[in-house]
Every structure is written in C-alpha cells, then in structure tokens.
Design an enzyme around this catalytic site. Structure first.
Site, PDB file in Angstrom:
ATOM      1  N   ASP A 250      11.322  -0.094   3.484  1.00 32.32           N
ATOM      2  CA  ASP A 250      12.054   0.790   2.563  1.00 32.32           C
ATOM      3  C   ASP A 250      12.317   2.150   3.193  1.00 32.32           C
ATOM      4  O   ASP A 250      12.120   3.194   2.547  1.00 32.32           O
ATOM      5  CB  ASP A 250      11.281   0.943   1.242  1.00 32.32           C
ATOM      6  CG  ASP A 250      12.163   1.490   0.128  1.00 32.32           C
ATOM      7  OD1 ASP A 250      11.625   1.849  -0.943  1.00 32.32           O
ATOM      8  OD2 ASP A 250      13.386   1.595   0.340  1.00 32.32           O
TER       9      ASP A 250
ATOM     10  N   ASP B 247       6.297   7.569   1.908  1.00 29.54           N
ATOM     11  CA  ASP B 247       6.084   6.595   0.835  1.00 29.54           C
ATOM     12  C   ASP B 247       6.010   5.192   1.432  1.00 29.54           C
ATOM     13  O   ASP B 247       6.876   4.817   2.221  1.00 29.54           O
ATOM     14  CB  ASP B 247       7.215   6.664  -0.195  1.00 29.54           C
ATOM     15  CG  ASP B 247       6.919   5.758  -1.386  1.00 29.54           C
ATOM     16  OD1 ASP B 247       6.387   6.248  -2.389  1.00 29.54           O
ATOM     17  OD2 ASP B 247       7.170   4.540  -1.274  1.00 29.54           O
TER      18      ASP B 247
ATOM     19  N   LYS C  39      -2.439  12.476  -5.194  1.00 26.47           N
ATOM     20  CA  LYS C  39      -1.832  11.425  -6.014  1.00 26.47           C
ATOM     21  C   LYS C  39      -2.898  10.921  -6.972  1.00 26.47           C
ATOM     22  O   LYS C  39      -4.035  10.701  -6.579  1.00 26.47           O
ATOM     23  CB  LYS C  39      -1.360  10.258  -5.135  1.00 26.47           C
ATOM     24  CG  LYS C  39      -0.243  10.629  -4.193  1.00 26.47           C
ATOM     25  CD  LYS C  39       0.326   9.393  -3.499  1.00 26.47           C
ATOM     26  CE  LYS C  39       1.427   8.768  -4.306  1.00 26.47           C
ATOM     27  NZ  LYS C  39       2.284   7.865  -3.496  1.00 26.47           N
TER      28      LYS C  39
ATOM     29  N   ARG D  15      15.080   9.090   0.492  1.00 22.19           N
ATOM     30  CA  ARG D  15      14.258   9.406  -0.688  1.00 22.19           C
ATOM     31  C   ARG D  15      12.761   9.272  -0.405  1.00 22.19           C
ATOM     32  O   ARG D  15      11.940   9.857  -1.115  1.00 22.19           O
ATOM     33  CB  ARG D  15      14.648   8.495  -1.847  1.00 22.19           C
ATOM     34  CG  ARG D  15      14.394   7.023  -1.562  1.00 22.19           C
ATOM     35  CD  ARG D  15      14.746   6.088  -2.697  1.00 22.19           C
ATOM     36  NE  ARG D  15      14.634   4.699  -2.255  1.00 22.19           N
ATOM     37  CZ  ARG D  15      15.626   4.038  -1.643  1.00 22.19           C
ATOM     38  NH1 ARG D  15      16.795   4.643  -1.451  1.00 22.19           N
ATOM     39  NH2 ARG D  15      15.465   2.787  -1.200  1.00 22.19           N
ATOM     40  N   ASN D  16      12.410   8.482   0.618  1.00 21.18           N
ATOM     41  CA  ASN D  16      11.001   8.230   0.927  1.00 21.18           C
ATOM     42  C   ASN D  16      10.468   9.129   2.028  1.00 21.18           C
ATOM     43  O   ASN D  16       9.340   8.937   2.490  1.00 21.18           O
ATOM     44  CB  ASN D  16      10.818   6.760   1.327  1.00 21.18           C
ATOM     45  CG  ASN D  16      10.998   5.839   0.135  1.00 21.18           C
ATOM     46  OD1 ASN D  16      10.718   6.233  -0.996  1.00 21.18           O
ATOM     47  ND2 ASN D  16      11.512   4.642   0.374  1.00 21.18           N
TER      48      ASN D  16
ATOM     49  N   ALA E  74       5.063   7.045  -8.579  1.00 19.89           N
ATOM     50  CA  ALA E  74       5.247   5.701  -9.142  1.00 19.89           C
ATOM     51  C   ALA E  74       4.072   5.368 -10.059  1.00 19.89           C
ATOM     52  O   ALA E  74       4.212   4.685 -11.063  1.00 19.89           O
ATOM     53  CB  ALA E  74       5.330   4.701  -8.013  1.00 19.89           C
ATOM     54  N   PHE E  75       2.895   5.870  -9.734  1.00 25.12           N
ATOM     55  CA  PHE E  75       1.691   5.567 -10.536  1.00 25.12           C
ATOM     56  C   PHE E  75       1.507   6.612 -11.599  1.00 25.12           C
ATOM     57  O   PHE E  75       1.597   6.393 -12.771  1.00 25.12           O
ATOM     58  CB  PHE E  75       0.454   5.568  -9.632  1.00 25.12           C
ATOM     59  CG  PHE E  75       0.415   4.384  -8.758  1.00 25.12           C
ATOM     60  CD1 PHE E  75       0.774   4.486  -7.428  1.00 25.12           C
ATOM     61  CD2 PHE E  75       0.042   3.143  -9.265  1.00 25.12           C
ATOM     62  CE1 PHE E  75       0.755   3.378  -6.619  1.00 25.12           C
ATOM     63  CE2 PHE E  75       0.025   2.035  -8.454  1.00 25.12           C
ATOM     64  CZ  PHE E  75       0.380   2.155  -7.125  1.00 25.12           C
ATOM     65  N   GLY E  76       1.197   7.835 -11.153  1.00 26.43           N
ATOM     66  CA  GLY E  76       0.922   8.930 -12.080  1.00 26.43           C
ATOM     67  C   GLY E  76       1.441  10.190 -11.409  1.00 26.43           C
ATOM     68  O   GLY E  76       2.259  10.121 -10.496  1.00 26.43           O
TER      69      GLY E  76
ATOM     70  N   VAL F 186       1.782  13.499  -9.135  1.00 21.47           N
ATOM     71  CA  VAL F 186       1.403  13.986  -7.815  1.00 21.47           C
ATOM     72  C   VAL F 186       1.241  15.500  -7.952  1.00 21.47           C
ATOM     73  O   VAL F 186       2.160  16.188  -8.397  1.00 21.47           O
ATOM     74  CB  VAL F 186       2.469  13.669  -6.744  1.00 21.47           C
ATOM     75  CG1 VAL F 186       1.991  14.114  -5.374  1.00 21.47           C
ATOM     76  CG2 VAL F 186       2.792  12.177  -6.734  1.00 21.47           C
TER      77      VAL F 186
HETATM   78  C1  LIG Z   1      12.584  23.664  -5.279  1.00 22.60           C
HETATM   79  N1  LIG Z   1      11.881  22.601  -4.618  1.00 22.60           N
HETATM   80  C2  LIG Z   1      11.746  21.440  -5.503  1.00 22.60           C
HETATM   81  C3  LIG Z   1      11.011  20.296  -4.807  1.00 22.60           C
HETATM   82  N2  LIG Z   1       9.724  20.748  -4.295  1.00 22.60           N
HETATM   83  C4  LIG Z   1       8.811  19.743  -3.921  1.00 22.60           C
HETATM   84  C5  LIG Z   1       8.880  18.463  -4.483  1.00 22.60           C
HETATM   85  C6  LIG Z   1       7.947  17.482  -4.144  1.00 22.60           C
HETATM   86  C7  LIG Z   1       6.925  17.761  -3.231  1.00 22.60           C
HETATM   87  C8  LIG Z   1       5.954  16.682  -2.877  1.00 22.60           C
HETATM   88  O1  LIG Z   1       5.883  15.683  -3.564  1.00 22.60           O
HETATM   89  N3  LIG Z   1       5.174  16.898  -1.765  1.00 22.60           N
HETATM   90  C9  LIG Z   1       4.242  16.026  -1.226  1.00 22.60           C
HETATM   91  N4  LIG Z   1       3.411  16.419  -0.246  1.00 22.60           N
HETATM   92  N5  LIG Z   1       2.632  15.363   0.098  1.00 22.60           N
HETATM   93  C10 LIG Z   1       2.969  14.299  -0.656  1.00 22.60           C
HETATM   94  C11 LIG Z   1       3.970  14.686  -1.495  1.00 22.60           C
HETATM   95  C12 LIG Z   1       4.354  13.575  -2.264  1.00 22.60           C
HETATM   96  N6  LIG Z   1       3.617  12.485  -1.893  1.00 22.60           N
HETATM   97  C13 LIG Z   1       3.767  11.196  -2.315  1.00 22.60           C
HETATM   98  O2  LIG Z   1       3.069  10.313  -1.869  1.00 22.60           O
HETATM   99  C14 LIG Z   1       4.863  10.878  -3.308  1.00 22.60           C
HETATM  100  O3  LIG Z   1       4.655   9.577  -3.841  1.00 22.60           O
HETATM  101  C15 LIG Z   1       6.223  10.925  -2.669  1.00 22.60           C
HETATM  102  C16 LIG Z   1       6.426  10.299  -1.421  1.00 22.60           C
HETATM  103  C17 LIG Z   1       7.725  10.344  -0.862  1.00 22.60           C
HETATM  104  C18 LIG Z   1       8.781  10.985  -1.538  1.00 22.60           C
HETATM  105  C19 LIG Z   1       8.544  11.592  -2.767  1.00 22.60           C
HETATM  106  C20 LIG Z   1       7.264  11.552  -3.331  1.00 22.60           C
HETATM  107  C21 LIG Z   1       2.642  12.891  -0.860  1.00 22.60           C
HETATM  108  C22 LIG Z   1       6.854  19.009  -2.654  1.00 22.60           C
HETATM  109  C23 LIG Z   1       7.789  20.005  -2.995  1.00 22.60           C
HETATM  110  C24 LIG Z   1       9.805  21.946  -3.430  1.00 22.60           C
HETATM  111  C25 LIG Z   1      10.571  23.064  -4.163  1.00 22.60           C
END
Ligand SMILES: CN1CCN(c2ccc(C(=O)Nc3n[nH]c4c3C=[N+](C(=O)[C@H](O)c3ccccc3)C4)cc2)CC1
Length: 311
Positions: free
Chosen positions: A157, A178, A58, A161-162, A34-36, A38
């Site tokens: 929330d 989230d 983040k 998705r979260n 949401a900010f920048g 990750v």
């Molecule tokens: C083929 N696939 C495609 C997707 N892929 C991913 C896609 C996204 C992630 C990912 O964002 N991992 C995160 N680990 N810890 C935090 C994360 C996000 N955070 C946050 O705080 C984020 O704001 C957040 C929070 C909740 C939900 C989404 C994003 C903290 C890891 C693997 C694996 C391989």
C-alpha cells in the site's frame, strides 16, 4: 506467508520493548487512526536522551475485539523490524494493561498527500515547492521502499497518504509510516476486512487486482503511482474513474497522463514502474539512481506555476 520468516508466536513474545506507562504524557491529538486516536506525547527517562522525547502514541480503544487487539499488536511487530531513516521509527509499546499504546517517532509535518495539496499554486501565487523539493521527497520514499525490498517485505500500500513528513519546512524528510495493509494480509483476515471496494486498486498493478499476486514489483508499480501523486501535487490518480473503470483501463494498457510539470526523466521512471510485465519494472536501486541523476540536473529549475489561466 511469504512476507515473513518470523515464527508465528504470540506477538508479545516478539521481544517488543515495554515502556512504563508512567513515562508517557499525552499532550495533543494528531488524528483519528484506523484503530483509535493517534496522540502526540512526551516520553521521559529515555536512555541517552536528556529531557523528554516528543513521540507519537497510537492507542487501541479499551473496548475492542480480540481480533482488533492482535491486529494492533501485529502492527507493532511489523514496524519494530525496521531501522531506516525513511521508515517511521518504533520506540516501544505499553501492552501490559489497557489501553494499549504503540509509541513511535513523532513526525510533525503530517501526511505527504495533504502536504502536496496544500502546496499547490494559489491565485497568481506560484507553488512554494520546487522540482528539487519533489525529487527529494520521491527519493526519500524510494529509499524507504528499497529497505523494505532488502528485508524481503512487501508493503502492498505504498501511497502518498501513508507517508509522513518530519516537518513542513525545507529540511523535510518523508517516511513510510503506515503498514496496515501488509498487517491485514499477514493476519489473513484481509479478505473479510478489505472487500474489493477497500482495495487501493488505483495503486495496484494488474496481476495484483486480477490474480492476487503480490511481489516487490507490486510496490514498484505503487511507487510509480506515488511519483505521479508527488508531481501532480497530490491529485487523485485517474480522476473521476471508479475502481472498476481503472481495472478495465489498466488491464487494456491504459495509464495515467503525465503530470503538468514533470520532466521526461521522471516520466520515464513512472512508465517503467507501470510495465504490465512485473519483471520488466525497475528495482528500487535503479529508481534511486535515476532520481538522483535528475536531482543533480534539476538544481535551479523554476518553481511550479499554476497552469496558465485562459485569458
Ligand atoms: C497543520 N498541520 C496539520 C497536520 N499535522 C499533523 C498531522 C498528523 C501528524 C501525525 O499523525 N504524525 C505522526 N507521527 N508519527 C506517527 C504519526 C502518525 N502515525 C501513524 O501511525 C498513523 O497511523 C498514520 C500513519 C501514516 C499516515 C497518517 C497517519 C505515526 C502530525 C502532524 C501537522 C500540522
């Protein structure tokens, strides 16, 4: 604000662990937060840890408003309060100079909604997920919600998705990751930010979208919707309906249709979560007990097949 009993001092004095930036190496991009960005990264010199610790970082864009910066800080303050296997772990921050970082546990499986949608049965190939998998995922989130309830924290929330997964593999664990909505409420700028259109109406009970009343029973209703998301393998609730139409439907007693492969036991948990009387909704402890009972009796149930194609 009923959510917190912490004194409203500057977040920096909230005792957030400051990590030396030189110990962080960014290794890849995980997605647009949401900010920048990750990022995935490696954290070195962690006490009690041999080698580098994989982390998620983040970032706050260097060019941002004071408002955005304090929102970012508040998110760190919120996540740092919790210590539970089903809530993303807080590791530390780099707030001493820009760009500001929040360092969190790395969850490599991605978000729960995307995972469920990718696990749907394809052309004559059954889903890779079993009812047992779905119950385990639901239990993980319910346990995280119970911890928030114990800490008198209202998330506002709870949705697939979260939530994030430790891995896509069979030993996956789901975690609440989230806290943006609760953060916005605390910062009380949410009315400016989240006009009605931005409210997660499809996950909200009537008393929330009608009167702005939020209690832990709000999160129970949302958990019921998350349960429906899990057992429908990531469908959008009330498909085709606008937020206005959902508010009218739900206020008049309308509810989501049962997902295709959903046991009566799981359906009855959803229905209980969607009681129009908040006090009649179950506690997360009660939800956990009935999910655990279903899990015991679900061993060996067949996998989820695609709905029969009309031949
Ligand atoms: C083929 N696939 C495609 C997707 N892929 C991913 C896609 C996204 C992630 C990912 O964002 N991992 C995160 N680990 N810890 C935090 C994360 C996000 N955070 C946050 O705080 C984020 O704001 C957040 C929070 C909740 C939900 C989404 C994003 C903290 C890891 C693997 C694996 C391989």
């Amino acid at each position: 604000n009923p959510n917190y009993d912490i004194v409203d001092t500057k977040p920096a004095e909230q005792g957030l662990i400051e990590i030396p930036r030189k110990n962080i190496k960014l290794t890849g991009e995980l997605g647009q937060g949401a900010f920048g960005e990750v990022y995935s990264g490696l954290l070195s010199n962690v006490p009690m840890v041999d080698g580098d610790l994989p982390v998620a970082v983040k970032t706050l864009p260097p060019v941002c408003t004071e408002q955005t910066e304090s929102d970012f800080h508040m998110e760190a303050v919120i996540v740092s309060q919790f210590n539970h296997p089903n809530i993303v772990k807080f590791i530390g921050v780099c707030f001493s100079h820009h760009p500001h970082y929040i360092v969190l546990e790395l969850l490599e499986g991605g978000d729960l909604k995307t995972f469920l949608r990718a696990a749907r049965p394809k052309q004559d190939q059954p889903s890779s997920l079993t009812v047992l998998d779905l119950l385990r995922l639901s239990l993980d989130v319910a346990r995280g919600c119970q911890h928030l309830e114990e800490k008198r924290f209202i998330h506002r929330d709870i949705a697939a998705r979260n939530c994030l997964l430790t891995t896509k593999g069979p030993n996956r664990t789901a975690k609440i990751a989230d806290f943006g909505m609760a953060r916005d409420i605390y910062r009380s700028d949410y009315y400016k930010k989240a006009g009605r259109a931005m409210l997660p109406v499809k996950w909200m009970p009537p008393e929330a979208f009608l009167d702005g009343v939020f209690t832990t029973k709000t999160d129970v209703w949302s958990f019921g919707i998350l349960l429906w998301e899990v057992f429908s393998l990531g469908h959008m609730p009330y498909p085709g309906c606008s937020n206005e139409e959902v508010m009218t439907l739900v206020t008049q007693g309308g509810r989501l249709d049962p997902p295709d492969s959903c046991s009566l036991a799981v359906l009855s948990i959803m229905i209980a979560c969607w009681s129009s009387v908040p006090e009649e909704r179950p506690t997360f402890s009660a939800i956990i007990s009935s999910l655990e009972k279903s899990l015991q009796s679900s061993r060996g149930l067949p996998v989820i097949y695609a709905p029969p194609t009309i031949s």
